[in-house]
Design a protein around this motif. Structure first.
Motif, PDB file in Angstrom:
ATOM      1  N   THR A   1      65.693  31.171   6.701  1.00  0.00           N
ATOM      2  CA  THR A   1      66.055  29.880   6.121  1.00  0.00           C
ATOM      3  C   THR A   1      65.640  28.804   7.118  1.00  0.00           C
ATOM      4  N   ALA A   2      65.095  27.731   6.584  1.00  0.00           N
ATOM      5  CA  ALA A   2      64.604  26.668   7.453  1.00  0.00           C
ATOM      6  C   ALA A   2      64.383  25.402   6.636  1.00  0.00           C
TER       7      ALA A   2
ATOM      8  N   HIS B   1      66.259  19.500   4.205  1.00  0.00           N
ATOM      9  CA  HIS B   1      66.917  20.405   3.262  1.00  0.00           C
ATOM     10  C   HIS B   1      66.649  21.858   3.669  1.00  0.00           C
ATOM     11  N   LEU B   2      67.685  22.678   3.681  1.00  0.00           N
ATOM     12  CA  LEU B   2      67.482  24.096   4.042  1.00  0.00           C
ATOM     13  C   LEU B   2      66.987  24.879   2.833  1.00  0.00           C
ATOM     14  N   HIS B   3      65.959  25.656   3.052  1.00  0.00           N
ATOM     15  CA  HIS B   3      65.411  26.491   1.982  1.00  0.00           C
ATOM     16  C   HIS B   3      65.209  27.906   2.502  1.00  0.00           C
TER      17      HIS B   3
ATOM     18  N   THR C   1      60.537  22.301   9.852  1.00  0.00           N
ATOM     19  CA  THR C   1      60.515  23.467  10.739  1.00  0.00           C
ATOM     20  C   THR C   1      59.267  24.298  10.518  1.00  0.00           C
ATOM     21  N   ILE C   2      58.953  24.503   9.239  1.00  0.00           N
ATOM     22  CA  ILE C   2      57.824  25.364   8.876  1.00  0.00           C
ATOM     23  C   ILE C   2      56.524  24.812   9.455  1.00  0.00           C
ATOM     24  N   SER C   3      56.303  23.526   9.243  1.00  0.00           N
ATOM     25  CA  SER C   3      55.025  22.964   9.714  1.00  0.00           C
ATOM     26  C   SER C   3      54.938  22.988  11.233  1.00  0.00           C
ATOM     27  N   ALA C   4      56.068  22.721  11.918  1.00  0.00           N
ATOM     28  CA  ALA C   4      56.044  22.739  13.383  1.00  0.00           C
ATOM     29  C   ALA C   4      55.802  24.154  13.914  1.00  0.00           C
TER      30      ALA C   4
END
Lengths: 69, 193
Positions: B75-76, B8-10, B80-83
């Motif tokens: 936006t990601a 999901h994009l946030h 993505t964030i954790s990587a």
């Protein structure tokens, strides 16, 4: 007998707490860097929680100290 | 049907602390470009990435006393964030970062975009340990002492708590990096509402 509630000390409270605004956040910390209680800030539970979160973010980013002497 | 939140994009806001030594060596733009490319490599769309401040740290982190703060919006997906976080902590100039999920990018922040900064304009002073100046200008007045007493009473219901508070040693020193990172990563990863 119930204790009389202490009137809130702080005024001009912003609508949103920003972790980057250290000058504002410092108003809610004592000289040791500890957050004042909700009784003293006069904030509602939810706002006090928002404030706590902002202070914690600021501390993590070393914008505010965890403790000060 | 289960929804995979990882896809999901946030919208996120992030603050990156860059090592001043590396910023001085390779220049601010190169350091920022590394942050941007790392985020984009993992699939994020960077909308704002700007120099927020170059300032002293409230407490030393791994021997550093100052840092360059870069603030960004992108936006990601959650994956993505954790990587990206993992890579940033292992490589590059970023030594600490905070990522927070937000509803939308405020218009005033969006106006910054990826603003051009000349490397020469970013002044990085020498990394010298400074005396703890926080709250120095805030005198410990009678009112504050009274407030501490009131807080103490509210919590413990003891009138002698105020003096005990004053005599007690200060809170524990900031946690080690790894611990703090884990602690701060948890709320960052959870949805805001």
């Amino acid at each position: 007998m119930m204790n009389e509630p202490t009137p809130p000390v702080l005024t001009n409270i912003p609508s949103q707490f920003d972790y980057k605004d250290t000058v504002e956040l410092q108003r809610y910390l004592n000289s040791q860097g500890r957050l004042y209680s909700a009784k003293r800030t006069g904030l509602k539970t939810r706002r006090q929680r928002e404030l706590k979160r902002a202070v914690k973010y600021a501390r993590f980013l070393a914008l505010l100290p965890y403790t000060a002497r | 049907m289960a929804i995979n939140m990882n896809e999901h994009l946030h919208t996120y806001q992030a603050m990156f602390l860059l090592d001043n030594g590396e910023v001085r060596e390779q220049g601010f733009n190169a350091a920022r470009e590394w942050v941007k490319s790392t985020l984009e490599k993992h699939g994020a769309t960077v909308q704002v990435l700007r120099l927020w401040a170059e300032r002293p740290l409230a407490y030393p982190i791994q021997g550093r006393n100052r840092a360059t703060y870069v603030h960004g919006w992108f936006t990601a997906t959650q994956g993505t964030i954790s990587a990206a976080k993992r890579e940033m902590y292992l490589l590059g100039p970023v030594f600490r970062l905070l990522v927070l999920r937000e509803d939308e990018i405020p218009a005033e922040e969006l106006a910054f975009g990826i603003e051009e900064v000349r490397d020469a304009d970013v002044e990085i002073p020498e990394d010298v340990a400074e005396v703890d100046s926080f709250f120095a200008e805030q005198p410990v007045d009678a009112d504050e002492a009274e407030g501490t007493a009131a807080d103490g009473e509210a919590k413990a219901g003891e009138s002698s708590k105020a003096t005990a508070d004053a005599a007690a040693p200060a809170e524990t020193a900031p946690a080690a990096d790894a611990t703090t990172t884990t602690e701060a990563s948890a709320p960052a990863a959870t949805p805001k509402d």
